[in-house]
Scaffold this motif. Structure first.
Motif, short mmCIF file in Angstrom:
data_model
loop_
_atom_site.label_atom_id
_atom_site.label_comp_id
_atom_site.label_asym_id
_atom_site.label_seq_id
_atom_site.Cartn_x
_atom_site.Cartn_y
_atom_site.Cartn_z
N ASP A 46 0.79 -1.22 0.00
CA ASP A 46 0.00 0.00 0.00
C ASP A 46 0.82 1.27 0.00
O ASP A 46 0.31 2.32 -0.36
CB ASP A 46 -0.95 0.01 1.21
CG ASP A 46 -2.09 -0.97 1.00
OD1 ASP A 46 -2.27 -1.38 -0.15
OD2 ASP A 46 -2.77 -1.31 1.98
N ASP A 47 2.08 1.20 0.43
CA ASP A 47 2.88 2.42 0.44
C ASP A 47 3.11 2.90 -0.99
O ASP A 47 3.47 2.12 -1.87
CB ASP A 47 4.22 2.15 1.12
CG ASP A 47 4.95 3.44 1.42
OD1 ASP A 47 4.81 3.94 2.55
OD2 ASP A 47 5.64 3.95 0.51
N GLU A 48 2.90 4.19 -1.22
CA GLU A 48 2.98 4.71 -2.59
C GLU A 48 4.37 4.63 -3.17
O GLU A 48 4.55 4.50 -4.37
CB GLU A 48 2.50 6.17 -2.62
CG GLU A 48 0.99 6.28 -2.54
CD GLU A 48 0.54 7.72 -2.47
OE1 GLU A 48 1.40 8.61 -2.58
OE2 GLU A 48 -0.67 7.93 -2.29
N ARG A 49 5.38 4.72 -2.31
CA ARG A 49 6.74 4.68 -2.82
C ARG A 49 7.15 3.26 -3.22
O ARG A 49 8.06 3.06 -3.99
CB ARG A 49 7.72 5.20 -1.76
CG ARG A 49 7.51 6.66 -1.42
CD ARG A 49 8.12 7.00 -0.08
NE ARG A 49 7.41 6.35 1.02
CZ ARG A 49 7.73 6.50 2.30
NH1 ARG A 49 8.74 7.25 2.63
NH2 ARG A 49 7.03 5.89 3.24
N ALA A 51 4.62 0.19 -3.56
CA ALA A 51 3.57 -0.28 -4.47
C ALA A 51 3.85 -1.67 -5.04
O ALA A 51 3.81 -1.88 -6.25
CB ALA A 51 3.35 0.72 -5.61
N ASN A 53 2.48 -4.51 -6.08
CA ASN A 53 1.12 -5.01 -6.29
C ASN A 53 1.06 -6.45 -6.77
O ASN A 53 0.00 -7.00 -6.94
CB ASN A 53 0.35 -4.10 -7.24
CG ASN A 53 1.11 -3.84 -8.52
OD1 ASN A 53 2.19 -4.37 -8.70
ND2 ASN A 53 0.55 -3.04 -9.38
N SER A 105 6.68 -4.87 -8.44
CA SER A 105 5.78 -3.72 -8.57
C SER A 105 5.62 -3.37 -10.04
O SER A 105 6.60 -3.08 -10.72
CB SER A 105 6.35 -2.52 -7.81
OG SER A 105 5.67 -1.36 -8.21
N SER A 107 4.07 -0.78 -11.21
CA SER A 107 4.16 0.66 -11.47
C SER A 107 5.59 1.17 -11.26
O SER A 107 6.07 1.99 -12.02
CB SER A 107 3.19 1.40 -10.56
OG SER A 107 3.36 0.99 -9.23
N LYS A 108 6.28 0.67 -10.24
CA LYS A 108 7.63 1.16 -9.95
C LYS A 108 8.71 0.29 -10.57
O LYS A 108 9.89 0.66 -10.52
CB LYS A 108 7.87 1.22 -8.43
CG LYS A 108 6.85 2.02 -7.67
CD LYS A 108 7.08 3.49 -7.82
CE LYS A 108 6.01 4.26 -7.07
NZ LYS A 108 5.97 5.66 -7.45
#
Lengths: 217, 392
Positions: A46-49, A51, A53, A105, A107-108
């Motif tokens: 959940d941490d945005e940095r 992520a 998933n 991740s 996204s990252k």
């Protein structure tokens, strides 16, 4: 993000439950206290940095007899002897169980590996099936093959083996069965019929076989 | 939804409109021997009429505990077991294992070997996708494409037989290279001829016969939609994930081997005929991947370097230093990963296989709910599962 930075973010959140970080081997990995792994995974997701998933892989491990010196002298697994009987050993298993979470991740575009270790007599880890749905079947597989129990799992049943199978095959002290459902597994030649036809002794009270009378009329 | 809730829900009770006549949910076994389950898979369905309320996959009929065998045989001996995972594209399974093993061993691979590996992997991927198209058409009632696809697959099997000696199970890759060099008898030019034929003619044939067939589209568009979040959450990879519109491919995003050298695109589902992530999208991603595989093969063969094709002598027993690593490749079905723990000896201490079909199948528990039984068949076909890989 760098592996070390990911670990530091996680360690800030978890405090003393983050047990250590190692980047000596081929792949860097972090150790986490088993009782807080679900919390750690939720933070990593959940941490945005961070992520994370996707859970790429969840592997259960039986660390019994692992050669710490790297000489390849780990304990031998038990198979069948040459005469077809299951091998036995005096070795008493005492190593820990481990679970390794390989994360990615989308996204990252970074990866991370988290490990936990639990003692053999209390082999239970909090489930992360609520964090990533894919963990559901992976944890069922780890339960099935290694006997690691996952607390809070919605449906912890065997997945690959039969429901009434005895033992967990990937444990290092697992003994091969000599038969299963009355089918011998002890390396008999395939030519032998495992279900021999029982010898029928004729019943002297019956004069002749019934049912062969010609129908009259 | 739990069974109890379904049984007491309003929609359920409303159907008892005939006095004295009760209806109830029907438990139905689909498989293990069923033509539409693509192997020995059993689905326990809870149905109300034609609608599926709950689907529970039951597997394990092909379980051999290959991971236990990996702890008993040495590294090279286990390559042969990876063939049996995804028996429709064994080369990518070989590739996944040797890649993971070389990562643990920190072994360099000659460039020529990597090129050959890529060529045979992509050929294998094409063969697997051809089967996927063929059987998917069959599930939907189209017989003819099956014969077309199997005809082309036959050519691939012949080509792979010439390079490896086996038709279906190859045992071709070894740690540090490949087992045999490219045959001298025009093998490379035959492969080029074949992919030219596929690109120019055959793909058009498939599209006319099957992909843009009105009945086929009507059967698949808007059916069993998997949205991107669900796909990622359930660990879906490969054409299933890309069909949902997520542009992720290990060959591009987590490059292994020499894939970063080649120019190719990642096809994704775009919802051309319905919604993004429906069965038709997943199907079409495979057709377009065949085209991209052709591009990769052409580049890899045209730039095939000279030099050795094995870094380690074939007879030598390999050892891996103590360590652990997870490595993944893009197999025909998705992300095929190996987590190998080595203890310095000739045998893996632990070798966990993360198989793509295993994770892709799990999404059916969610997406299968509420479908018609005939649409469930479409979902299974579009997931393109192989049971050898799920059960291991």
């Amino acid at each position: 993000m760098d592996q070390k930075e990911i670990y530091q973010l996680m360690a800030e959140k978890l405090g003393t439950a983050a047990l250590g970080f190692s980047d000596e081997g081929v792949e860097a990995c972090a150790d986490v206290a088993p009782e807080r792994i679900a919390e750690a995974c939720l933070f990593l997701r959940d941490d945005e940095r961070l992520a994370f998933n996707q859970l790429m892989c969840l592997s259960g491990i039986d660390w019994d007899g692992y050669d710490e010196n790297g000489k390849g002298k780990s304990v031998k697994i038990l198979g069948y002897a040459e005469d077809g009987q299951p091998e036995t050993s005096d070795h008493v298993s005492e190593g820990d169980f481990g679970v390794v979470y390989s994360l990615y991740s989308h996204s990252k575009l970074h990866k991370f590996t988290v490990r936990v270790r639990v003692s053999r007599d209390k082999a239970a880890v909090p489930s992360v099936a609520q964090v990533w749905s894919t963990a559901d079947w992976h944890e069922r597989e780890a339960w099935d093959l290694l006997g690691i129990s996952f607390e809070g799992h919605p449906n912890l049943r065997r997945i690959l083996l039969e429901e009434h199978w005895v033992g967990h095959p990937l444990r290092k002290d697992y003994q091969m069965p000599d038969s299963w459902d009355n089918v011998p597994l002890n390396g008999q030649p395939y030519g032998n019929n495992p279900f021999p036809t029982p010898e029928v002794t004729p019943d002297p009270t019956l004069d002749q076989p019934a049912g062969d009378d010609p129908v009259e009329g | 939804m739990a069974i109890e809730n379904i049984k007491t829900s309003k929609g359920w009770a409303d159907q008892d409109h005939v006095p004295g006549l009760k209806s109830e949910l029907l438990e139905l076994n689909m498989g293990p021997q069923h033509p539409a389950t693509h192997g020995v898979l059993r689905l326990v369905l809870l149905t109300d009429g034609e609608v599926v309320y709950k689907v529970t996959p039951v597997m394990g009929y092909l379980h051999r505990c290959a991971e236990k065998i990996a702890e008993g045989v040495n590294y090279k001996q286990w390559v042969v077991y990876t063939d049996r995972f995804d028996y429709l594209s064994p080369m990518t399974c070989n590739h996944a294992y040797v890649t993971a093993l070389e990562k643990v061993m920190q072994q360099e691979v000659p460039e020529r070997a990597e090129h050959i590996r890529i060529v045979v992997s992509e050929l294998s991927r094409m063969a697997s996708h051809l089967i996927a198209l063929a059987t998917f058409g069959l599930d939907m009632g189209a017989w003819t494409p099956l014969l077309y696809c199997f005809r082309e697959r036959e050519v691939i099997l012949d080509l792979l037989e010439r390079i490896s000696g086996g038709r279906m199970l190859y045992n071709y890759m070894v740690p540090g290279g490949v087992r045999y060099d490219v045959p001298k008898d025009n093998w490379a030019s035959d492969v080029i001829d074949f992919i030219t034929m596929i690109e120019n003619k055959k793909l058009k044939d498939y599209n006319e016969l099957l992909s843009f067939n009105k009945i086929f589209i009507g059967r698949l568009a808007n059916v069993a939609v998997i949205d991107p979040q669900t796909a990622i959450d359930y660990g879906c990879t490969g054409p299933v994930l890309r069909g949902s519109g997520v542009k992720f491919d290990c060959r591009k995003d987590d490059p292994y081997s020499l894939y970063h050298k080649f120019d190719f695109e990642i096809p994704v589902g775009m919802g051309e005929k319905g919604t993004v992530g429906d069965c038709w999208d997943r199907y079409m991603v495979r057709v377009r991947e065949i085209e991209q595989s052709c591009r990769i093969i052409r580049q890899a063969l045209e730039s095939l370097p000279d030099g050795p094709y094995q870094a380690i002598e074939l007879k030598k027993i390999v050892k891996a230093p103590a360590g652990a690593a997870y490595s993944r490749v893009e197999s025909a079905k998705g992300e095929l990963g190996h987590y190998i723990i080595a203890d310095g000896g000739q045998t893996a201490f632990r070798n966990k296989v993360r198989s793509p079909s295993f994770c892709n199948l799990q999404v059916m528990e969610k997406v299968g709910v509420g479908l018609m039984i005939s649409d469930l068949v479409a979902l299974i076909g579009s997931l393109d599962i192989v049971l050898g890989e799920i059960d291991r």
